[in-house]
Design a protein around this motif. Structure first.
Motif, PDB file in Angstrom:
ATOM      1  N   LYS A 102       0.802  -1.436   0.100  1.00 51.70           N
ATOM      2  CA  LYS A 102       0.010   0.063  -0.017  1.00 51.70           C
ATOM      3  C   LYS A 102       0.800   1.310  -0.283  1.00 51.70           C
ATOM      4  O   LYS A 102       0.181   2.261  -0.006  1.00 51.70           O
ATOM      5  N   TYR A 103       2.008   1.208  -0.156  1.00 49.98           N
ATOM      6  CA  TYR A 103       3.135   2.377   0.100  1.00 49.98           C
ATOM      7  C   TYR A 103       3.552   3.050  -1.546  1.00 49.98           C
ATOM      8  O   TYR A 103       3.770   2.128  -2.091  1.00 49.98           O
ATOM      9  N   GLU A 104       3.457   3.978  -1.456  1.00 50.41           N
ATOM     10  CA  GLU A 104       4.023   4.973  -3.020  1.00 50.41           C
ATOM     11  C   GLU A 104       5.295   4.831  -2.647  1.00 50.41           C
ATOM     12  O   GLU A 104       6.119   4.863  -1.746  1.00 50.41           O
ATOM     13  N   PHE A 105       6.281   4.906  -3.762  1.00 47.05           N
ATOM     14  CA  PHE A 105       7.722   5.010  -3.564  1.00 47.05           C
ATOM     15  C   PHE A 105       8.311   6.454  -3.179  1.00 47.05           C
ATOM     16  O   PHE A 105       9.408   6.399  -2.897  1.00 47.05           O
ATOM     17  N   ASP A 106       7.383   7.453  -3.292  1.00 43.73           N
ATOM     18  CA  ASP A 106       7.742   8.547  -2.963  1.00 43.73           C
ATOM     19  C   ASP A 106       7.126   9.017  -1.571  1.00 43.73           C
ATOM     20  O   ASP A 106       7.048  10.434  -1.015  1.00 43.73           O
ATOM     21  N   GLU A 107       6.224   8.304  -0.904  1.00 43.23           N
ATOM     22  CA  GLU A 107       5.303   8.386   0.239  1.00 43.23           C
ATOM     23  C   GLU A 107       6.620   8.541   1.457  1.00 43.23           C
ATOM     24  O   GLU A 107       7.174   7.389   1.739  1.00 43.23           O
ATOM     25  N   THR A 108       6.347   9.801   2.250  1.00 43.11           N
ATOM     26  CA  THR A 108       7.240   9.865   3.294  1.00 43.11           C
ATOM     27  C   THR A 108       6.440   9.748   4.673  1.00 43.11           C
ATOM     28  O   THR A 108       5.115  10.037   4.532  1.00 43.11           O
ATOM     29  N   ASN A 109       7.219   9.248   5.834  1.00 44.16           N
ATOM     30  CA  ASN A 109       6.395   8.980   6.896  1.00 44.16           C
ATOM     31  C   ASN A 109       7.497   9.138   7.831  1.00 44.16           C
ATOM     32  O   ASN A 109       8.172   8.144   8.276  1.00 44.16           O
ATOM     33  N   TYR A 110       7.804  10.401   8.593  1.00 42.03           N
ATOM     34  CA  TYR A 110       9.007  10.533   9.286  1.00 42.03           C
ATOM     35  C   TYR A 110       8.642   9.799  10.582  1.00 42.03           C
ATOM     36  O   TYR A 110       9.667   9.425  11.529  1.00 42.03           O
ATOM     37  N   ASP A 111       7.808   9.273  11.118  1.00 38.62           N
ATOM     38  CA  ASP A 111       7.427   8.625  12.306  1.00 38.62           C
ATOM     39  C   ASP A 111       7.977   7.066  12.143  1.00 38.62           C
ATOM     40  O   ASP A 111       8.143   6.297  13.141  1.00 38.62           O
ATOM     41  N   ALA A 112       7.948   6.834  10.845  1.00 41.93           N
ATOM     42  CA  ALA A 112       8.519   5.199  10.424  1.00 41.93           C
ATOM     43  C   ALA A 112      10.093   5.248   9.860  1.00 41.93           C
ATOM     44  O   ALA A 112      10.402   4.282   9.255  1.00 41.93           O
ATOM     45  N   LYS A 113      10.585   6.373  10.111  1.00 42.94           N
ATOM     46  CA  LYS A 113      12.020   6.625   9.365  1.00 42.94           C
ATOM     47  C   LYS A 113      12.957   5.427  10.070  1.00 42.94           C
ATOM     48  O   LYS A 113      12.744   5.013  11.187  1.00 42.94           O
ATOM     49  N   ASN A 114      13.719   4.862   9.266  1.00 45.49           N
ATOM     50  CA  ASN A 114      14.902   4.007   9.659  1.00 45.49           C
ATOM     51  C   ASN A 114      14.406   2.656  10.177  1.00 45.49           C
ATOM     52  O   ASN A 114      15.017   2.150  11.222  1.00 45.49           O
ATOM     53  N   LEU A 115      13.216   2.217   9.957  1.00 42.52           N
ATOM     54  CA  LEU A 115      12.655   1.039  10.564  1.00 42.52           C
ATOM     55  C   LEU A 115      13.335  -0.221   9.729  1.00 42.52           C
ATOM     56  O   LEU A 115      13.512  -0.271   8.520  1.00 42.52           O
ATOM     57  N   PRO A 116      13.529  -1.354  10.562  1.00 44.47           N
ATOM     58  CA  PRO A 116      14.215  -2.681   9.994  1.00 44.47           C
ATOM     59  C   PRO A 116      13.204  -3.102   9.396  1.00 44.47           C
ATOM     60  O   PRO A 116      11.858  -2.868   9.369  1.00 44.47           O
ATOM     61  N   ALA A 124      22.178   4.415   0.857  1.00 41.30           N
ATOM     62  CA  ALA A 124      22.347   3.553   1.724  1.00 41.30           C
ATOM     63  C   ALA A 124      23.932   3.622   2.398  1.00 41.30           C
ATOM     64  O   ALA A 124      24.037   3.177   3.460  1.00 41.30           O
ATOM     65  N   PHE A 125      24.631   3.777   1.362  1.00 42.18           N
ATOM     66  CA  PHE A 125      26.163   3.735   1.774  1.00 42.18           C
ATOM     67  C   PHE A 125      26.524   4.946   2.830  1.00 42.18           C
ATOM     68  O   PHE A 125      27.669   4.556   3.760  1.00 42.18           O
ATOM     69  N   LYS A 126      25.705   5.806   2.803  1.00 43.51           N
ATOM     70  CA  LYS A 126      26.025   6.981   3.887  1.00 43.51           C
ATOM     71  C   LYS A 126      25.695   6.453   5.351  1.00 43.51           C
ATOM     72  O   LYS A 126      26.018   6.971   6.139  1.00 43.51           O
ATOM     73  N   PRO A 166      22.555  -1.357   7.777  1.00 42.65           N
ATOM     74  CA  PRO A 166      23.116  -1.959   6.884  1.00 42.65           C
ATOM     75  C   PRO A 166      21.970  -2.432   5.837  1.00 42.65           C
ATOM     76  O   PRO A 166      22.634  -2.843   4.762  1.00 42.65           O
ATOM     77  N   TYR A 167      20.925  -3.006   6.577  1.00 37.06           N
ATOM     78  CA  TYR A 167      19.762  -3.410   5.601  1.00 37.06           C
ATOM     79  C   TYR A 167      19.563  -2.626   4.200  1.00 37.06           C
ATOM     80  O   TYR A 167      19.027  -3.094   3.450  1.00 37.06           O
ATOM     81  N   MET A 168      19.679  -1.174   4.402  1.00 33.98           N
ATOM     82  CA  MET A 168      19.220  -0.376   3.290  1.00 33.98           C
ATOM     83  C   MET A 168      20.043  -0.508   2.122  1.00 33.98           C
ATOM     84  O   MET A 168      19.703  -0.560   0.822  1.00 33.98           O
ATOM     85  N   LEU A 169      21.445  -1.137   2.398  1.00 36.51           N
ATOM     86  CA  LEU A 169      22.141  -1.546   1.035  1.00 36.51           C
ATOM     87  C   LEU A 169      22.116  -3.049   0.713  1.00 36.51           C
ATOM     88  O   LEU A 169      22.489  -3.102  -0.510  1.00 36.51           O
ATOM     89  N   VAL A 170      21.621  -3.795   1.781  1.00 34.49           N
ATOM     90  CA  VAL A 170      21.549  -5.213   1.082  1.00 34.49           C
ATOM     91  C   VAL A 170      20.648  -5.420   0.210  1.00 34.49           C
ATOM     92  O   VAL A 170      21.161  -6.308  -0.784  1.00 34.49           O
ATOM     93  N   PHE A 171      19.425  -4.916   0.108  1.00 34.39           N
ATOM     94  CA  PHE A 171      18.559  -5.269  -0.894  1.00 34.39           C
ATOM     95  C   PHE A 171      18.973  -4.671  -2.371  1.00 34.39           C
ATOM     96  O   PHE A 171      18.892  -5.611  -3.512  1.00 34.39           O
ATOM     97  N   PRO A 172      19.246  -3.648  -2.446  1.00 35.26           N
ATOM     98  CA  PRO A 172      19.498  -3.028  -3.877  1.00 35.26           C
ATOM     99  C   PRO A 172      20.909  -3.650  -4.256  1.00 35.26           C
ATOM    100  O   PRO A 172      20.903  -3.778  -5.508  1.00 35.26           O
ATOM    101  N   ALA A 173      21.692  -3.844  -3.545  1.00 34.32           N
ATOM    102  CA  ALA A 173      23.079  -4.284  -3.666  1.00 34.32           C
ATOM    103  C   ALA A 173      22.919  -5.835  -4.323  1.00 34.32           C
ATOM    104  O   ALA A 173      23.517  -6.024  -5.491  1.00 34.32           O
TER     105      ALA A 173
END
Length: 391
Positions: free
Chosen positions: A69-83, A349-351, A357-364
Motif C-alpha cells: 500500500k506504500y508509494e515509492f515517494d510517500e514519506t512518513n517520518y514517524d517510521a524512518k529507519n525501520l528495519p 544507503a552507503f551514507k 546495513p539493511y538499506m544497502l543489502v537489498f538493492p546491492a
C-alpha cells in the motif's frame, strides 16, 4: 565341432520398399537454426538459471511497486529507519538470523551496565516493551573514580512495537525519510532496466545501421564514417554526461542523450567487422545479380547472418549501461529525488551503512543478480548461437 547357428524364421523379415522418390528422404525431423540454438541453450544450466533470474527480476520490477500500500515517494517520518518486517516470518524463531522480524539492536554506553541499560530504555522509549540485553564491554569497573568507568550494553527490541506501528509491515525496511524500501527498490530496478533496454535499443537501431552501411559500401563512405567513430571513441562517456548535465538538469534525459551520442559505437564496429567478411560471399553476389537493391541485401541477407553476434553484444550492453547509470548516481550525477534507481538507493544507503546495513543489502543484491544473470546468459547465447560449438 562348433555348434551350428540356429536357423531364423523367414517370418522375421520383411522386404524393403524401394522407391526412387524416397531416395533423398531425411532420416530425422528437420530443425531450424533458432530451434537448434534453443535446444543447445537449454542444456546450459547456468544460462537457463540466468534467464529465469532475469524474468523474475523483470516481473518484480513491473509488479513489485504495486504489491503493498506504500508509494515509492510517500514519506512518513514517524517510521524512518525501520528495519525489515515480513508477515509470517517475524514469528518464526529459527529465521531470526534473516533480520526480517522488525527487531533492532542498539549499543548504549554508560557508567556501568545498569546505567547503560537505563539510558537505552529512556532513549528508545522501551517502558512496557519486551527487550533483551547483554553486556558487550565493561571497562575497569573496580576503579573508584566514576569518570574512569564505562560499560556498553546491546539492547534488542521490536522497533515497530516501540513506535506503536504494530499494524505496519515494511518488507525491506524504510529509509531516513520513512519511505518504503521494498517499493523504492523495485521502482529503482524498473528505471535501471529502462536505461539498460534503452541502451540496447540504441545499439540495435543506430549501431547496426551505421556499421552495416559503413561495411557494405566501403571505400570513401567507410573511411569517412570510421573517422567519425574514432572521434566519438576518444570522448569518454563521463565527459559527455557532464556536458549534458551542464546543458540540462541532472536526470534521466541527460543520461539518455549521453547514451544516444556514444553508446552505439561498440555495436557499429562489431557489425562492420562481420559484414566485411560476408559481403563478398557467393549468396550476396547471387542476390545482387538477381537485381536486389542495396537495402534489401543489407536487411535480408547480411544483417540476419550477424544476428547472433548482435544478440550477444546486446546482452553485454544492458548490464554495462545499468552499471554506468549506477556509477553516475553513486557520484551524484544521475537521477535526482524523488526518482530512484539502484544506483541512487546504494548511494543513500552507503551514507548510513554502519548504522542501518539493511538499506544497502537489498538493492546491492538486485544489481548483483542483474550483472551476473546478464553475463551468464550472454555467455550461454554465445555458445548456443555459434554453429561451431555444435557437437
Amino acid at each position: 565341432m562348433a555348434k551350428k547357428d540356429k536357423e531364423l524364421s523367414k517370418d522375421l523379415f520383411q522386404p524393403a520398399d524401394i522407391s526412387s522418390d524416397k531416395g533423398e528422404e531425411l532420416g530425422r525431423p528437420e530443425i531450424s537454426y533458432w530451434k537448434d540454438s534453443w535446444n543447445r541453450l537449454k542444456k546450459n544450466k547456468a544460462a537457463v538459471l540466468g534467464l529465469i533470474t532475469l524474468l523474475f527480476i523483470g516481473f518484480m520490477a513491473i509488479a513489485g511497486p504495486y504489491m503493498n500500500k506504500y508509494e515509492f515517494d510517500e514519506t512518513n517520518y514517524d517510521a524512518k529507519n525501520l528495519p525489515p518486517r515480513v508477515p509470517g516470518i517475524e514469528n518464526v524463531e529459527w529465521l531470526d538470523w534473516l533480520g526480517l522480524n522488525g527487531t533492532r539492536t542498539v549499543a548504549v554506553q554508560g557508567a556501568d551496565p545498569e546505567d547503560a541499560l537505563q539510558r537505552g530504555i529512556e532513549a528508545f522509549e522501551l517502558d512496557g516493551i519486551d527487550y533483551t540485553h547483554k553486556v558487550v564491554r565493561e571497562y575497569d569497573a573496580s576503579r573508584p573514580n566514576p569518570d574512569e568507568r564505562w560499560a556498553e550494553v546491546e539492547i534488542t527490541f521490536n522497533d515497530y512495537e516501540a513506535r506503536g506501528l504494530e499494524e505496519h509491515y515494511y518488507w525491506f525496511g524504510t529509509d531516513a525519510m520513512g519511505r518504503d524500501l521494498f517499493t523504492r527498490t523495485w521502482k529503482g530496478t524498473q528505471i535501471s532496466l529502462y536505461i539498460g533496454i534503452l541502451a540496447a535499443a540504441i545499439d540495435m537501431v543506430i549501431g547496426v545501421a551505421y556499421g552495416g552501411i559503413s561495411a557494405y559500401y566501403g571505400g570513401r563512405v567507410d573511411n569517412y564514417m570510421q573517422r567519425i567513430i574514432e572521434v566519438l571513441v576518444g570522448i569518454p562517456n563521463l565527459v559527455v554526461v557532464i556536458l549534458m548535465i551542464i546543458l540540462l538538469d541532472p536526470g534521466l534525459i541527460a543520461i539518455t542523450i549521453a547514451l544516444t551520442i556514444t553508446g552505439w559505437v561498440g555495436m557499429a564496429r562489431i557489425v562492420r567487422g562481420q559484414i566485411l567478411k560476408l559481403k563478398s560471399q557467393e549468396f550476396v553476389l547471387a542476390s545482387r545479380t538477381l537485381g536486389a537493391t542495396d537495402s534489401r541485401i543489407i536487411n535480408k541477407h547480411l544483417i540476419p547472418n550477424v544476428t547472433g553476434m548482435i544478440i550477444i553484444q546486446t546482452m553485454f550492453t544492458i548490464p554495462n549501461a545499468i552499471f554506468f547509470e549506477a556509477f553516475l548516481s553513486f557520484i551524484g550525477l544521475g537521477l535526482q529525488p524523488p526518482l530512484a534507481s539502484l544506483g541512487t538507493l546504494i548511494d543513500d544507503a552507503f551514507k548510513s551503512l554502519q548504522i542501518y546495513p539493511y538499506m544497502l543489502v537489498f538493492p546491492a543484491i538486485v544489481i548483483s543478480l542483474l550483472m551476473i544473470a546478464f553475463n551468464v546468459l550472454a555467455d550461454g547465447l554465445r555458445d548456443a548461437l555459434d554453429p561451431k560449438m555444435r557437437e
